[in-house]
Design a protein around this motif. Structure first.
Motif, PDB file in Angstrom:
ATOM      1  N   PRO A 238     -73.931 -86.175 -67.084  1.00 17.06           N
ATOM      2  CA  PRO A 238     -74.768 -86.303 -68.290  1.00 17.06           C
ATOM      3  C   PRO A 238     -76.244 -86.046 -68.029  1.00 17.06           C
ATOM      4  O   PRO A 238     -76.952 -85.553 -68.892  1.00 17.06           O
ATOM      5  N   ASN A 239     -76.731 -86.375 -66.831  1.00 16.89           N
ATOM      6  CA  ASN A 239     -78.148 -86.169 -66.515  1.00 16.89           C
ATOM      7  C   ASN A 239     -78.532 -84.695 -66.508  1.00 16.89           C
ATOM      8  O   ASN A 239     -79.677 -84.338 -66.803  1.00 16.89           O
ATOM      9  N   ALA A 240     -77.567 -83.830 -66.177  1.00 19.08           N
ATOM     10  CA  ALA A 240     -77.845 -82.393 -66.118  1.00 19.08           C
ATOM     11  C   ALA A 240     -77.670 -81.726 -67.473  1.00 19.08           C
ATOM     12  O   ALA A 240     -77.964 -80.540 -67.621  1.00 19.08           O
ATOM     13  N   ASN A 241     -77.185 -82.489 -68.460  1.00 20.91           N
ATOM     14  CA  ASN A 241     -76.930 -81.909 -69.780  1.00 20.91           C
ATOM     15  C   ASN A 241     -77.600 -82.714 -70.891  1.00 20.91           C
ATOM     16  O   ASN A 241     -77.092 -82.799 -72.011  1.00 20.91           O
ATOM     17  N   ILE A 242     -78.743 -83.319 -70.560  1.00 22.90           N
ATOM     18  CA  ILE A 242     -79.426 -84.169 -71.527  1.00 22.90           C
ATOM     19  C   ILE A 242     -79.846 -83.391 -72.778  1.00 22.90           C
ATOM     20  O   ILE A 242     -79.816 -83.903 -73.895  1.00 22.90           O
ATOM     21  N   GLY A 243     -80.197 -82.130 -72.591  1.00 22.12           N
ATOM     22  CA  GLY A 243     -80.647 -81.341 -73.730  1.00 22.12           C
ATOM     23  C   GLY A 243     -79.526 -80.789 -74.582  1.00 22.12           C
ATOM     24  O   GLY A 243     -79.776 -80.217 -75.649  1.00 22.12           O
ATOM     25  N   GLY A 244     -78.284 -80.967 -74.136  1.00 17.38           N
ATOM     26  CA  GLY A 244     -77.143 -80.426 -74.878  1.00 17.38           C
ATOM     27  C   GLY A 244     -76.146 -81.508 -75.255  1.00 17.38           C
ATOM     28  O   GLY A 244     -76.493 -82.527 -75.851  1.00 17.38           O
ATOM     29  N   GLU A 245     -74.874 -81.289 -74.868  1.00 18.06           N
ATOM     30  CA  GLU A 245     -73.804 -82.212 -75.225  1.00 18.06           C
ATOM     31  C   GLU A 245     -73.959 -83.576 -74.566  1.00 18.06           C
ATOM     32  O   GLU A 245     -73.371 -84.562 -75.020  1.00 18.06           O
ATOM     33  N   GLY A 246     -74.746 -83.644 -73.506  1.00 20.63           N
ATOM     34  CA  GLY A 246     -74.935 -84.913 -72.806  1.00 20.63           C
ATOM     35  C   GLY A 246     -76.000 -85.798 -73.414  1.00 20.63           C
ATOM     36  O   GLY A 246     -76.231 -86.912 -72.924  1.00 20.63           O
ATOM     37  N   TYR A 247     -76.647 -85.324 -74.477  1.00 19.13           N
ATOM     38  CA  TYR A 247     -77.762 -86.058 -75.078  1.00 19.13           C
ATOM     39  C   TYR A 247     -77.327 -87.434 -75.579  1.00 19.13           C
ATOM     40  O   TYR A 247     -77.921 -88.471 -75.231  1.00 19.13           O
ATOM     41  N   GLN A 248     -76.276 -87.473 -76.391  1.00 16.31           N
ATOM     42  CA  GLN A 248     -75.809 -88.747 -76.934  1.00 16.31           C
ATOM     43  C   GLN A 248     -75.332 -89.687 -75.841  1.00 16.31           C
ATOM     44  O   GLN A 248     -75.659 -90.876 -75.841  1.00 16.31           O
ATOM     45  N   LEU A 249     -74.545 -89.151 -74.905  1.00 17.56           N
ATOM     46  CA  LEU A 249     -73.997 -89.978 -73.843  1.00 17.56           C
ATOM     47  C   LEU A 249     -75.103 -90.573 -72.972  1.00 17.56           C
ATOM     48  O   LEU A 249     -75.080 -91.768 -72.653  1.00 17.56           O
ATOM     49  N   TYR A 250     -76.078 -89.763 -72.607  1.00 17.84           N
ATOM     50  CA  TYR A 250     -77.180 -90.237 -71.756  1.00 17.84           C
ATOM     51  C   TYR A 250     -77.909 -91.398 -72.424  1.00 17.84           C
ATOM     52  O   TYR A 250     -78.132 -92.439 -71.814  1.00 17.84           O
ATOM     53  N   HIS A 251     -78.282 -91.224 -73.677  1.00 17.83           N
ATOM     54  CA  HIS A 251     -79.042 -92.261 -74.375  1.00 17.83           C
ATOM     55  C   HIS A 251     -78.173 -93.475 -74.727  1.00 17.83           C
ATOM     56  O   HIS A 251     -78.686 -94.605 -74.800  1.00 17.83           O
ATOM     57  N   ALA A 252     -76.868 -93.251 -74.947  1.00 18.57           N
ATOM     58  CA  ALA A 252     -75.968 -94.373 -75.209  1.00 18.57           C
ATOM     59  C   ALA A 252     -75.865 -95.271 -73.982  1.00 18.57           C
ATOM     60  O   ALA A 252     -75.931 -96.505 -74.090  1.00 18.57           O
ATOM     61  N   ILE A 253     -75.716 -94.657 -72.816  1.00 17.69           N
ATOM     62  CA  ILE A 253     -75.646 -95.432 -71.573  1.00 17.69           C
ATOM     63  C   ILE A 253     -76.953 -96.175 -71.328  1.00 17.69           C
ATOM     64  O   ILE A 253     -76.963 -97.347 -70.927  1.00 17.69           O
ATOM     65  N   GLN A 254     -78.069 -95.498 -71.595  1.00 18.27           N
ATOM     66  CA  GLN A 254     -79.379 -96.138 -71.440  1.00 18.27           C
ATOM     67  C   GLN A 254     -79.505 -97.345 -72.376  1.00 18.27           C
ATOM     68  O   GLN A 254     -80.000 -98.409 -71.985  1.00 18.27           O
ATOM     69  N   GLY A 255     -79.077 -97.188 -73.625  1.00 18.62           N
ATOM     70  CA  GLY A 255     -79.174 -98.276 -74.594  1.00 18.62           C
ATOM     71  C   GLY A 255     -78.305 -99.466 -74.224  1.00 18.62           C
ATOM     72  O   GLY A 255     -78.753-100.617 -74.271  1.00 18.62           O
ATOM     73  N   ILE A 256     -77.047 -99.206 -73.853  1.00 15.28           N
ATOM     74  CA  ILE A 256     -76.140-100.290 -73.481  1.00 15.28           C
ATOM     75  C   ILE A 256     -76.660-101.019 -72.243  1.00 15.28           C
ATOM     76  O   ILE A 256     -76.629-102.251 -72.164  1.00 15.28           O
ATOM     77  N   GLY A 257     -77.156-100.250 -71.281  1.00 11.95           N
ATOM     78  CA  GLY A 257     -77.712-100.864 -70.074  1.00 11.95           C
ATOM     79  C   GLY A 257     -78.923-101.726 -70.370  1.00 11.95           C
ATOM     80  O   GLY A 257     -79.125-102.783 -69.759  1.00 11.95           O
ATOM     81  N   ALA A 258     -79.747-101.296 -71.329  1.00 11.01           N
ATOM     82  CA  ALA A 258     -80.950-102.058 -71.689  1.00 11.01           C
ATOM     83  C   ALA A 258     -80.603-103.391 -72.337  1.00 11.01           C
ATOM     84  O   ALA A 258     -81.429-104.314 -72.358  1.00 11.01           O
ATOM     85  N   GLY A 259     -79.398-103.506 -72.906  1.00  9.88           N
ATOM     86  CA  GLY A 259     -79.001-104.752 -73.547  1.00  9.88           C
ATOM     87  C   GLY A 259     -78.818-105.905 -72.587  1.00  9.88           C
ATOM     88  O   GLY A 259     -78.967-107.066 -72.966  1.00  9.88           O
ATOM     89  N   ARG A 260     -78.487-105.576 -71.331  1.00  8.59           N
ATOM     90  CA  ARG A 260     -78.281-106.587 -70.290  1.00  8.59           C
ATOM     91  C   ARG A 260     -77.346-107.711 -70.756  1.00  8.59           C
ATOM     92  O   ARG A 260     -76.315-107.431 -71.362  1.00  8.59           O
ATOM     93  N   LEU A 261     -77.719-108.980 -70.505  1.00 12.12           N
ATOM     94  CA  LEU A 261     -76.796-110.078 -70.783  1.00 12.12           C
ATOM     95  C   LEU A 261     -76.787-110.493 -72.244  1.00 12.12           C
ATOM     96  O   LEU A 261     -75.733-110.600 -72.878  1.00 12.12           O
ATOM     97  N   TYR A 262     -77.969-110.732 -72.820  1.00 10.77           N
ATOM     98  CA  TYR A 262     -78.045-111.273 -74.168  1.00 10.77           C
ATOM     99  C   TYR A 262     -78.408-110.237 -75.229  1.00 10.77           C
ATOM    100  O   TYR A 262     -78.309-110.517 -76.426  1.00 10.77           O
ATOM    101  N   GLY A 263     -78.839-109.054 -74.847  1.00 14.84           N
ATOM    102  CA  GLY A 263     -79.240-108.046 -75.808  1.00 14.84           C
ATOM    103  C   GLY A 263     -80.673-108.222 -76.267  1.00 14.84           C
ATOM    104  O   GLY A 263     -81.312-109.248 -76.019  1.00 14.84           O
ATOM    105  N   SER A 264     -81.166-107.236 -76.964  1.00 11.04           N
ATOM    106  CA  SER A 264     -82.555-107.249 -77.425  1.00 11.04           C
ATOM    107  C   SER A 264     -82.721-107.943 -78.771  1.00 11.04           C
ATOM    108  O   SER A 264     -83.834-108.203 -79.210  1.00 11.04           O
ATOM    109  N   GLY A 265     -81.627-108.239 -79.452  1.00 13.89           N
ATOM    110  CA  GLY A 265     -81.684-108.900 -80.748  1.00 13.89           C
ATOM    111  C   GLY A 265     -81.427-107.921 -81.885  1.00 13.89           C
ATOM    112  O   GLY A 265     -81.658-106.718 -81.755  1.00 13.89           O
ATOM    113  N   LEU A 266     -80.931-108.419 -83.004  1.00 14.83           N
ATOM    114  CA  LEU A 266     -80.604-107.587 -84.154  1.00 14.83           C
ATOM    115  C   LEU A 266     -81.829-106.813 -84.642  1.00 14.83           C
ATOM    116  O   LEU A 266     -82.871-107.410 -84.941  1.00 14.83           O
ATOM    117  N   GLY A 267     -81.689-105.496 -84.713  1.00 16.06           N
ATOM    118  CA  GLY A 267     -82.772-104.645 -85.186  1.00 16.06           C
ATOM    119  C   GLY A 267     -83.857-104.378 -84.169  1.00 16.06           C
ATOM    120  O   GLY A 267     -84.847-103.698 -84.477  1.00 16.06           O
TER     121      GLY A 267
END
Length: 393
Positions: A238-267
Motif C-alpha cells: 500500500p505504501n507504494a500505491n498511495i496515489g492510486g488503489e492503495g490510497y484508501q487502504l493506506y489511510h484506513a490503516i493509519q486511521g485505525i492505528g491512530a485510534g489506539r485503545l480508547y479511540g479519539s472520540g465520536l466526531g
C-alpha cells in the motif's frame, strides 16, 4: 412429549437484540462518517435513509419469517431461475446500469436501481439447502465416487451465478458465492480425500494465475481485470500505491492505528472528520469505529457479531429439520465471510473487494438482503419443534 409454544414464544429475542445493537452502531458510525465536507448533504440525510432501509429490511425480515420455510423449499428452483434471469438482465439488457466501471445494477438511472447479485446470495442459500436436503435424505455411501457426484451437483448450481457476477465485474460478491459453495460442501460431509483434492485444485488454480501473470499477461488480464489487479498490488504494498488503489487502504490503516485503545472520540477522528477516505460511510465504515472508538470499540463490535453468529449456530444445531439446518448454515457462512472480508480489507489482511460490513455499512441492497437472511434464520427457529424426551423420529 412436545413442548407447545406460540411463534412469539419461539422467537429468538436474543438474536434480535444483537441485530438491534448492530443497527445502533451503524447509525452512530454513519453519522460521524458523513459529517465531513466531502458530502454535499448533512449527515442526518444518510442517517435518515439508513433508517428507511432498516425499516424496509425489517418488513422483509418479517415476511421471510412468517412464511413456513417449507414454502421456500418448494419454490427454490423458480427462485434460482429468477435470480439467474436478473443477473442476465444486468449484463445483456438496457436495464443494466453501469457505475464506476462495473455493471451491477438493474433499474432506471437516477430513479430506482437495485443490485440483483445481493438477492442472489439469499436465493442461492435456499437452492443449495434444498439440494443438500434432497441428497442427504437418501442413504449415501461414504466413497470418493459418491463425493464427486455431490460436489458436482453443488458446483453445477453455484458456479453459473458465480461466473455471471464475476464478469460484471464484482469480485467481492463472487467470492461470497464461493464461500457459500464451500460451506455447503462441508455440510455435505464429504471425505477428507475430496476436501484435500478441492484445496489442491484451488491452490493449483492460483499457481496457474501467477504463472500466467508472469508469462502470459494478456490472457491473465482477461481473467483478472486491470482495476482488480491494481487492488492486489495495493494490498501487497500500500505504501507504494498511495496515489492510486492503495490510497484508501493506506489511510484506513493509519486511521485505525491512530485510534489506539480508547479511540479519539465520536466526531474527533482525524481521517474520518477530514474526509480523507472517500465514501468512508460504506465499505470503510470499520475505519470510523477503529479510529473514534479504538481497540475497545472494535472489540465490542466483533463480540456483537460473534454472539449474533453464535445464536444462529445454536438454532442450526437445535433444528430437527435438515433443510432448516442447511439454510441457517448457509446464512452463517454468508455473514461470516462478509464480516471477515470487510474488516480484513480495511486492515490490509486481504485485498479490497468492495463488500459492505453487514448491518453496519450504509446502503440499501446489501442491508436488506442480510436482514432477509436473518428472517430465514428466525423462520427456522420458530418452526423448530422441541421435545422433553428426545426428538421426533
Amino acid at each position: 412429549m412436545q413442548e407447545r409454544k406460540s411463534p412469539i414464544q419461539q422467537l429468538d429475542f436474543t438474536l434480535l437484540f444483537f441485530l438491534f445493537c448492530l443497527m445502533c452502531i451503524s447509525l452512530v458510525a454513519i453519522y460521524s462518517a458523513a459529517s465531513t465536507e466531502q458530502y454535499a448533504v448533512p449527515a442526518s440525510h444518510f442517517v435518515q435513509r439508513q433508517i428507511i432501509w432498516f425499516v424496509i429490511g425489517t418488513v422483509l425480515m418479517v415476511f421471510a419469517m412468517i412464511i413456513d420455510y417449507e414454502f421456500f423449499k418448494n419454490f427454490s428452483i423458480p427462485l434460482y431461475i429468477g435470480s439467474m434471469v436478473l443477473l442476465l438482465a444486468v449484463s445483456f439488457t438496457p436495464l443494466g446500469i453501469e457505475r464506476n466501471g462495473a455493471q451491477r445494477w438493474l433499474g432506471v438511472e437516477d430513479l430506482i436501481a437495485f443490485q440483483p447479485s445481493e438477492f442472489v446470495k439469499v436465493f442461492l442459500v435456499i437452492i443449495l439447502a434444498h439440494l443438500l436436503y434432497t441428497i442427504m435424505k437418501k442413504p449415501r455411501e461414504k466413497s470418493f465416487k459418491s463425493d464427486v457426484v455431490v460436489v458436482g451437483k453443488i458446483l453445477a448450481v453455484g458456479l453459473p451465478p458465480f461466473a455471471l457476477i464475476l464478469q460484471q465485474p464484482d469480485l467481492g460478491t463472487a467470492l461470497v458465492i464461493l464461500a457459500m459453495i464451500a460451506i455447503m460442501i462441508l455440510m455435505a460431509g464429504v471425505t477428507f480425500r475430496m476436501l484435500g483434492l478441492l484445496v489442491s485444485l484451488g491452490a493449483g488454480f492460483i499457481a496457474v494465475l501467477v504463472w500466467m501473470h508472469n508469462n502470459m499477461f494478456e490472457v491473465f488480464n482477461r481473467i483478472i481485470r486491470d482495476h482488480q489487479l491494481s487492488r492486489i498490488y495495493a494490498w501487497l504494498d500500500p505504501n507504494a500505491n498511495i496515489g492510486g488503489e492503495g490510497y484508501q487502504l493506506y489511510h484506513a490503516i493509519q486511521g485505525i492505528g491512530a485510534g489506539r485503545l480508547y479511540g479519539s472520540g465520536l466526531g474527533e477522528g482525524v481521517k474520518t472528520a477530514s474526509g480523507t477516505i472517500p465514501e468512508i460511510h460504506t465499505d470503510f465504515i470499520f475505519t470510523v469505529i477503529g479510529e473514534e472508538f479504538g481497540f475497545i470499540g472494535a472489540t465490542v463490535l466483533l463480540i456483537v457479531y460473534f454472539l449474533l453468529l453464535y445464536r444462529m449456530i445454536i438454532i442450526a444445531f437445535t433444528c430437527n429439520n435438515s433443510f432448516g439446518t442447511f439454510i441457517v448454515a448457509g446464512v452463517v457462512g454468508l455473514i461470516v465471510f462478509q464480516v471477515f472480508q470487510n474488516i480484513g480489507m480495511t486492515i490490509g489482511l486481504v485485498p479490497i473487494t468492495g463488500l459492505a460490513l453487514p448491518f453496519v455499512s450504509y446502503g440499501g441492497s446489501a442491508l436488506v438482503t442480510n436482514m432477509l437472511a436473518i428472517g430465514l434464520v428466525l423462520n427456522v427457529n420458530i418452526r423448530t419443534k422441541h421435545y422433553m424426551f428426545g426428538e421426533e423420529e
